[in-house]
Design a protein around this motif. Structure first.
Motif, short mmCIF file in Angstrom:
data_model
loop_
_atom_site.label_atom_id
_atom_site.label_comp_id
_atom_site.label_asym_id
_atom_site.label_seq_id
_atom_site.Cartn_x
_atom_site.Cartn_y
_atom_site.Cartn_z
N MET A 1 47.89 48.87 -18.46
CA MET A 1 47.02 49.80 -17.99
C MET A 1 47.64 51.15 -18.55
SD MET A 1 44.42 50.06 -16.49
CE MET A 1 43.91 48.91 -15.31
N THR A 2 46.78 52.00 -18.93
CA THR A 2 46.79 53.30 -19.52
C THR A 2 47.22 54.32 -18.21
OG1 THR A 2 44.52 54.27 -19.34
CG2 THR A 2 45.63 53.22 -21.62
N LYS A 3 48.10 55.31 -18.60
CA LYS A 3 48.53 56.24 -17.51
C LYS A 3 48.05 57.58 -17.74
CE LYS A 3 52.72 58.03 -15.45
NZ LYS A 3 54.20 57.84 -15.63
N ALA A 4 47.34 58.08 -17.22
CA ALA A 4 46.95 59.89 -17.10
C ALA A 4 48.15 60.40 -16.97
CB ALA A 4 45.68 60.12 -16.29
N LEU A 5 48.31 61.49 -17.88
CA LEU A 5 49.40 62.63 -17.59
C LEU A 5 48.87 63.86 -17.39
CD1 LEU A 5 51.65 61.11 -20.56
CD2 LEU A 5 51.84 60.52 -18.22
N THR A 6 48.97 64.23 -16.04
CA THR A 6 48.42 65.70 -15.66
C THR A 6 49.57 66.31 -14.92
OG1 THR A 6 46.36 64.58 -15.55
CG2 THR A 6 46.59 66.94 -14.71
N PRO A 7 50.85 67.08 -15.68
CA PRO A 7 51.79 67.57 -14.90
C PRO A 7 51.34 68.77 -13.83
CG PRO A 7 52.11 67.65 -17.29
CD PRO A 7 50.66 67.16 -17.03
N GLY A 8 51.88 68.67 -12.82
CA GLY A 8 51.50 69.92 -11.72
C GLY A 8 52.28 71.20 -12.27
N SER A 9 52.88 71.38 -13.16
CA SER A 9 53.69 72.66 -13.87
C SER A 9 52.71 73.40 -14.66
CB SER A 9 54.99 72.23 -14.57
OG SER A 9 54.73 71.49 -15.56
N ILE A 10 51.44 72.52 -14.98
CA ILE A 10 50.61 73.39 -15.92
C ILE A 10 49.22 73.44 -15.20
CG2 ILE A 10 51.79 72.84 -18.12
CD1 ILE A 10 49.64 70.89 -18.69
N ALA A 11 48.30 74.39 -15.64
CA ALA A 11 46.97 74.61 -14.95
C ALA A 11 46.11 73.07 -15.14
CB ALA A 11 46.24 75.70 -15.64
N PRO A 12 45.49 72.78 -13.99
CA PRO A 12 44.55 71.68 -13.97
C PRO A 12 43.64 71.62 -14.96
CG PRO A 12 44.10 72.84 -12.17
CD PRO A 12 45.36 73.64 -12.84
N PRO A 13 43.20 70.38 -15.50
CA PRO A 13 41.99 70.52 -16.39
C PRO A 13 40.59 71.38 -16.07
CG PRO A 13 42.90 68.03 -16.06
CD PRO A 13 43.54 68.99 -14.97
N PHE A 14 40.02 71.65 -16.79
CA PHE A 14 38.83 72.56 -16.39
C PHE A 14 37.73 71.76 -16.19
CE2 PHE A 14 40.85 75.67 -19.65
CZ PHE A 14 40.96 76.75 -18.77
N ALA A 15 37.59 70.62 -16.38
CA ALA A 15 36.56 69.60 -15.96
C ALA A 15 37.36 68.17 -15.74
CB ALA A 15 35.62 69.68 -17.06
N ARG A 16 36.38 67.13 -15.95
CA ARG A 16 36.89 65.90 -15.57
C ARG A 16 37.39 65.23 -16.84
NH1 ARG A 16 35.04 60.74 -15.76
NH2 ARG A 16 35.89 59.20 -14.02
N SER A 18 41.72 63.98 -18.48
CA SER A 18 43.18 64.27 -18.36
C SER A 18 43.74 64.95 -19.54
CB SER A 18 43.93 62.69 -18.42
OG SER A 18 43.06 61.89 -17.36
N HIS A 19 44.94 65.68 -19.07
CA HIS A 19 45.59 66.38 -20.05
C HIS A 19 46.04 65.57 -21.35
CE1 HIS A 19 45.41 70.41 -18.67
NE2 HIS A 19 46.09 70.26 -17.48
N ALA A 20 46.50 64.15 -20.90
CA ALA A 20 47.00 63.29 -21.81
C ALA A 20 46.98 61.86 -21.03
CB ALA A 20 48.47 63.51 -22.12
N VAL A 21 47.14 60.91 -22.05
CA VAL A 21 46.90 59.49 -21.77
C VAL A 21 48.06 58.76 -22.23
CG1 VAL A 21 45.28 57.34 -21.50
CG2 VAL A 21 44.48 59.63 -21.20
N GLU A 22 49.02 57.77 -21.60
CA GLU A 22 49.85 57.16 -22.07
C GLU A 22 49.37 55.96 -22.26
OE1 GLU A 22 54.35 55.74 -21.06
OE2 GLU A 22 53.46 57.21 -19.71
N ILE A 23 49.69 55.27 -23.47
CA ILE A 23 49.39 53.81 -23.97
C ILE A 23 50.43 53.07 -23.81
CG2 ILE A 23 48.22 52.56 -25.84
CD1 ILE A 23 46.76 55.17 -26.38
N PRO A 24 50.41 51.96 -23.12
CA PRO A 24 51.59 51.16 -23.05
C PRO A 24 51.85 50.61 -24.46
CG PRO A 24 49.94 50.26 -21.67
CD PRO A 24 49.43 51.49 -22.25
N ALA A 25 53.19 50.05 -24.63
CA ALA A 25 53.45 49.15 -26.02
C ALA A 25 52.56 47.96 -25.99
CB ALA A 25 55.01 49.05 -25.91
N GLY A 26 52.11 47.58 -27.07
CA GLY A 26 51.61 46.16 -27.13
C GLY A 26 50.13 46.34 -27.19
N HIS A 27 49.51 47.64 -27.06
CA HIS A 27 48.04 47.61 -26.86
C HIS A 27 47.42 47.94 -28.27
CE1 HIS A 27 48.10 47.77 -22.46
NE2 HIS A 27 46.86 48.37 -22.49
N ARG A 28 46.05 47.51 -28.52
CA ARG A 28 45.48 47.74 -29.90
C ARG A 28 44.72 49.26 -29.45
NH1 ARG A 28 41.17 44.57 -30.26
NH2 ARG A 28 41.08 44.51 -27.91
#
Length: 128
Positions: A1-16, A18-28
């Protein structure tokens, strides 16, 4: 399952999105070229919402070829031809994206290959 990365130390996204998405090993990964709002008959809706719906329909068809669907999108790059298209694009995009939302960039450009196009969308999708 992917994981959204939205650190609390930076401004939140302006809209809907995620700042980043982590892709687990083994995904295509599927990297999709920019899709325009044109149907298989060559028809282009006159409005950004109609074109955005067709862009996502085209993307859905491409992802289906890889055994994926729109919920597998981890990154969107979208381009519109004017600020007036931002609300319609974002509203329609949000109808097609799951939770957590993918990472996303939206840019205003001067135009596309044909003047009737007002939006183009490219994505990256990931699945086991």
């Amino acid at each position: 399952m992917t994981k959204a990365l939205t650190p609390g130390s930076i401004a939140p996204p302006f809209a809907r999105y995620s700042h980043a998405v982590e892709i687990p090993a083994g995904h295509r990964l599927v990297v999709c070229s920019g899709q325009l709002g044109i149907d298989s008959q060559g028809d282009v809706p006159p409005d950004v919402e109609g074109q955005t719906r067709l862009c996502f329909a085209n993307i859905a068809a491409i992802l289906a070829e890889a055994g994926m669907d729109l919920s597998d999108i981890v990154r969107i790059n979208a381009f519109v031809t004017g600020r007036e298209h931002l609300p319609g694009y974002m509203k329609t995009r949000d109808e097609f994206t799951g939770s957590p939302p993918p990472a996303s960039t939206l840019m205003i450009v001067s135009g596309f290959a044909r003047p009737e196009f007002v939006v183009e969308i490219e994505v990256i999708a990931s699945a086991p």
